[in-house]
Motif scaffolding. Structure first.
Motif, PDB file in Angstrom:
ATOM      1  N   THR A  30       0.854  -1.184   0.000  1.00 30.58           N
ATOM      2  CA  THR A  30       0.000   0.000   0.000  1.00 30.58           C
ATOM      3  C   THR A  30       0.891   1.235   0.000  1.00 30.58           C
ATOM      4  O   THR A  30       2.071   1.167   0.368  1.00 30.58           O
ATOM      5  N   THR A  60      -0.827   4.440  -7.409  1.00 31.06           N
ATOM      6  CA  THR A  60      -0.052   5.423  -6.656  1.00 31.06           C
ATOM      7  C   THR A  60       1.430   5.378  -7.004  1.00 31.06           C
ATOM      8  O   THR A  60       2.281   5.745  -6.188  1.00 31.06           O
TER       9      THR A  60
ATOM     10  N   LEU B  31      -6.513  -1.190  11.798  1.00 30.75           N
ATOM     11  CA  LEU B  31      -7.387  -0.186  11.181  1.00 30.75           C
ATOM     12  C   LEU B  31      -6.604   0.655  10.169  1.00 30.75           C
ATOM     13  O   LEU B  31      -7.070   0.901   9.052  1.00 30.75           O
ATOM     14  N   GLY B  32      -5.412   1.064  10.547  1.00 32.94           N
ATOM     15  CA  GLY B  32      -4.595   1.858   9.627  1.00 32.94           C
ATOM     16  C   GLY B  32      -4.230   1.073   8.376  1.00 32.94           C
ATOM     17  O   GLY B  32      -4.261   1.599   7.265  1.00 32.94           O
ATOM     18  N   GLY B  33      -3.885  -0.188   8.572  1.00 34.55           N
ATOM     19  CA  GLY B  33      -3.552  -1.042   7.434  1.00 34.55           C
ATOM     20  C   GLY B  33      -4.746  -1.255   6.514  1.00 34.55           C
ATOM     21  O   GLY B  33      -4.602  -1.294   5.288  1.00 34.55           O
ATOM     22  N   ASP B  36      -5.253   2.079   4.546  1.00 37.20           N
ATOM     23  CA  ASP B  36      -4.208   2.162   3.517  1.00 37.20           C
ATOM     24  C   ASP B  36      -4.493   1.216   2.365  1.00 37.20           C
ATOM     25  O   ASP B  36      -4.343   1.567   1.194  1.00 37.20           O
ATOM     26  N   PHE B  37      -4.845  -0.005   2.734  1.00 40.69           N
ATOM     27  CA  PHE B  37      -5.069  -1.040   1.734  1.00 40.69           C
ATOM     28  C   PHE B  37      -6.154  -0.617   0.755  1.00 40.69           C
ATOM     29  O   PHE B  37      -5.966  -0.680  -0.469  1.00 40.69           O
ATOM     30  N   SER B  40      -5.293   2.306  -1.524  1.00 37.12           N
ATOM     31  CA  SER B  40      -4.359   1.964  -2.602  1.00 37.12           C
ATOM     32  C   SER B  40      -4.961   1.013  -3.623  1.00 37.12           C
ATOM     33  O   SER B  40      -4.656   1.100  -4.808  1.00 37.12           O
TER      34      SER B  40
ATOM     35  N   ASP C  36      -0.092   1.399  14.467  1.00 36.43           N
ATOM     36  CA  ASP C  36      -1.397   0.888  14.015  1.00 36.43           C
ATOM     37  C   ASP C  36      -1.752  -0.409  14.732  1.00 36.43           C
ATOM     38  O   ASP C  36      -2.892  -0.610  15.150  1.00 36.43           O
ATOM     39  N   SER C  40      -4.933  -0.942  17.307  1.00 37.86           N
ATOM     40  CA  SER C  40      -6.032  -1.837  16.940  1.00 37.86           C
ATOM     41  C   SER C  40      -6.148  -3.042  17.861  1.00 37.86           C
ATOM     42  O   SER C  40      -7.243  -3.509  18.144  1.00 37.86           O
TER      43      SER C  40
END
Lengths: 258, 258, 258
Positions: A30, A60, B31-33, B36-37, B40, C36, C40
């Motif tokens: 990502t 991206t 959650l961040g991953g 991002d996923f 992207s 992250d 989480s």
């Protein structure tokens, strides 16, 4: 910075390194993961390869390239993209696109398509006018095994044609080229390359599996050039180079373990 | 956008796609991953399944669902969660909870618990009033092998009962259902499904391993529906669909490799 | 929060837990990924170990430690770092560095270097003055197999010397110590430890592979202590503890499956 400095560790040159190079493969990170990765690990990353044709489906890509520039890290596109462009008669278009992006390195391979030795040499020579060419030797088909003498001939021919470095094929999986389909290193091949006088500083060995990294470090020393390293393995590989993991502890404890 | 357009590649319909669908399994992303996923890779993601009962231990489930909504991506909960709720006599509660969340798809499976065929059909019919039902065929126990004729009977019965799609079990590991415990595709089974007239556009094949993705693409074409795709493999899978990786290069180089 | 509450699940104590502990291994996460991950999954993470010598090559170690503090999660450094410091005669320096960082736990191992039993006991005793000591039993070399009676003697000796917990070696790969090089659990060993009266609440079992987690949960119950858990597997492991995945569904459906 909390990093401890109390240990005696082998020397590692800082970037740009003439050898001991780690070339990472981006198989589709990502954008956020890519940014995080290079912010955290940039001192240990010499190159990033956008694996095979992933660049084509990476919306991206521009942003990723901007991040690489920010950290002064060079990059190239996987050889399969070159092979498809070439086989479709679109090499000029690919070269123009790469120049537009300001790419400095270019991979020429024949791991998927058939190419005559002289034609490959001609392409290496031609592309060397614009790029530092990485040529790759070895098939992506585990069933196609080349003899050591073929490897030696081909590596020499490609360096003679102007290749900046020669990549020894291993795939992202580590199950072809210099490996058997089990992932085992073709020991005899590497030994014959050495005895045949191949300059290993000019080689990038694709070593995606930890056990393969350990093998190359143990046999060719902590400053062997390695490619197809997964981003998540970069810190681990650096500990292997420095003797900070059990498998290569001889580098930090030379008197205790051989 | 830097994405190159100089290649001739197979056509891919854009979303919403009637076939050629990629259904991702979330096995516990951060959650961040997760954010991002999808930022992207959203053009290549048709569905997200919250694997087995992970939803129950995901404190950030609301936030993940909001991100899916933002990208217009549908989702469902793994069949094991349904099976446990059903076996505990809590199916009404699960349905109410899913409706509250605005879920549009619902998986009905019997990979872990025993369920009579008529009971499963009854549940599919009942749940089809509120949801697009994905019913899953095949056991999670690699030792429990169903005959091809059982597979065909069950797939037909479940589509007749109102299932929107039928999922062919493979697990997150790719070692059960349509696979042997080694991960090898049960070739004869897939062949008999085809000869038995099963409409593969109505099927989602669970293909977690790259070698399984390559097999299904090579045998059923670039627009086969695939499920249980790991988030990190989505870009790679898209390159396989487009013939941008060695294993399926016949899709971009039809004249050169068969 | 969308987490469903309609199921009957086994009780799980909340942190700090006397048992049922999950100790994660950080093998080189990015800083963003680390942040992250703990945002989480912090309710399910009891400890983080900075694997082997990774701390030495983690430029963002301070920031990672600050994040751990924020979530009240304790951490320690992999035993290999201790072994190298000890073998280089730099243990005092390492202890001073760890104290400076405010570390509360310390691992003493001999998985890589040779150490006499009395010397290891002496070190455990000495370090217990400043830290909660985790001592590790078992070799990282899969070829070095200890007999069950040796395991029992050593575990007892190390607890007697003041070890707070004893870690049963498995490596990051799950292919040494309590496992065969295939990853199979040394069943007889675990059985003899149990019959030998070892208190499993005092043990952390390294269980990196899912199949190993399933084995220990199935045989020792949902509240077995597990270490070397990859960050990406924490949510999955929690579902296994709660019977929310097929492999351990007996925990949520005790009447249906045994």
């Amino acid at each position: 910075m909390a990093v401890p400095t109390f240990l005696n560790l082998p020397d590692r040159e800082s970037k740009p390194r003439p050898k001991g190079v780690t070339a990472v493969i981006d198989s589709g990170l990502t954008l956020g993961g890519f940014r995080d990765f290079l912010e955290s690990a940039h001192p240990y990353v010499d190159f990033v390869k956008f694996g095979w044709g992933t660049a084509v489906v990476t919306p991206t890509l521009d942003e990723k390239i901007a991040i690489l520039r920010q950290h002064g890290i060079e990059f190239w596109f996987g050889g399969t993209l070159f092979e498809i462009a070439y086989a479709q008669g679109k090499l000029d278009e690919m070269v123009a696109w790469a120049k537009d992006l300001g790419v400095s390195h270019f991979e020429v391979s024949d791991g998927t398509i058939q190419m005559k030795t002289v034609e490959k040499a001609r392409l290496i020579e031609r592309l060397s006018a614009d790029f530092l060419v990485l040529s790759e030797v070895g098939s992506k088909d585990a069933a196609e095994v080349m003899s050591p003498s073929q490897w030696i001939r081909q590596i020499r021919a490609e360096l003679d044609a102007g290749a900046w470095r020669v990549i020894a094929e291993g795939r992202e999986s580590g199950t072809a080229g210099i490996y058997r389909d089990t992932g085992d290193v073709r020991l005899g091949l590497i030994q014959e390359l050495e005895e045949g006088g191949i300059d290993f500083d000019k080689m990038f060995f694709e070593t995606p599996q930890k056990v393969q990294q350990v093998w190359f470090l143990s046999h060719l020393g902590p400053n062997v050039n390695m490619a197809n390293i997964a981003p998540r393995d970069v810190i681990g590989l650096e500990t292997l180079r420095l003797g900070l993991r059990s498998d290569t502890v001889k580098f930090s404890l030379p008197k205790i373990r051989d």
